[in-house]
Design a protein around this motif. Sequence first.
Motif: not given
Length: 329
Positions: A21, A49, A51, A53, A72, A75, A80-83
Amino acid sequence: MEKRWRYKPSVSSVVKGNVNSLANKTDELAALVRNQRLYRKCSLLCLTETWLTGNIPDTNVDIPGFATVRADRDAKLSGKSKDGGLMLFVNIRWCNPGHDCEGEYLVSGDGRSCCHCCLCLRSSTRRTIARLQTQHPDAFIAISADFNHITLDSVLTAFHQYVDCPTRKNRTINLLYANVKDAYTATPLPPLGKSDHNLVYLQPQYKPRVRTQPVTTRSFRKWSPGADEALRDCFESTEWSVLQELYGEDIEGITHCMTDYMNFCMDVVVPVKTVRCFANNKPWITSSVKGLLNKKKTKTRRSLGAHRGSSKSTCERQKSPTGGRWSRS
């Protein structure tokens, strides 16, 4: 360890790592760039990484003095929507970056092209690297990524891996590959914020080709205005029949004798001059041009010295006689 602080090294100096992050660590990274010379003069800050968006604008993660290139996580493509997410901060004193849609970044350095790839490892990674090698066969190519479960040693046999220090506990997973031997030395740095991955500083050790190529010598005859007349007088005063009588009817012997004698006369009248040629010498830089360039450098140094001296004297005149304080005018 000797450190050469240059904004335009032969290859890019890199600080890389997994930040877990970036949005909540931008202020700390900006403080490092502002207060530490290593970060401020680094060519590339390569972070994984992040994170980030699409809801987070570039202005929230910009670093003064660096151009931002981000990729970025998609998705739809990754599922995957995270990380995930990549960020490349390019020092604007080093170069201006251009990038395309696959997370690879082509950077034109000073003199030699440089391709720095910050990749998410997937099935198309090998094709992407092959395409870069085809499009830019003479470029310096560096590949950076998180290698949690695999390496590229068996795939990229012409590349060398340079990170030899642990990056997460006792594991070395944040690797960097380059297609030039002895290009970097790795130094571990503290993690950014509360990330569980150490940052790594890749210091350039590569020497340009112009510095590794040996000095060559070149010989030539320097003809003076009166050399033609002197050589003509030498030939006219020569008894050629005396030289020919020694060999009779041997045409080959006469030819060698005449050739050696003429070369001897030329060595006497027109001496051979030998000069050293360096790898960075341009063919159009003659002695006269080099003389003009040296005169220009001398005048520039003198003018800078005179300007520096006048500025110092002006500052001295502005000081008050007591305590070395500045007078108010």
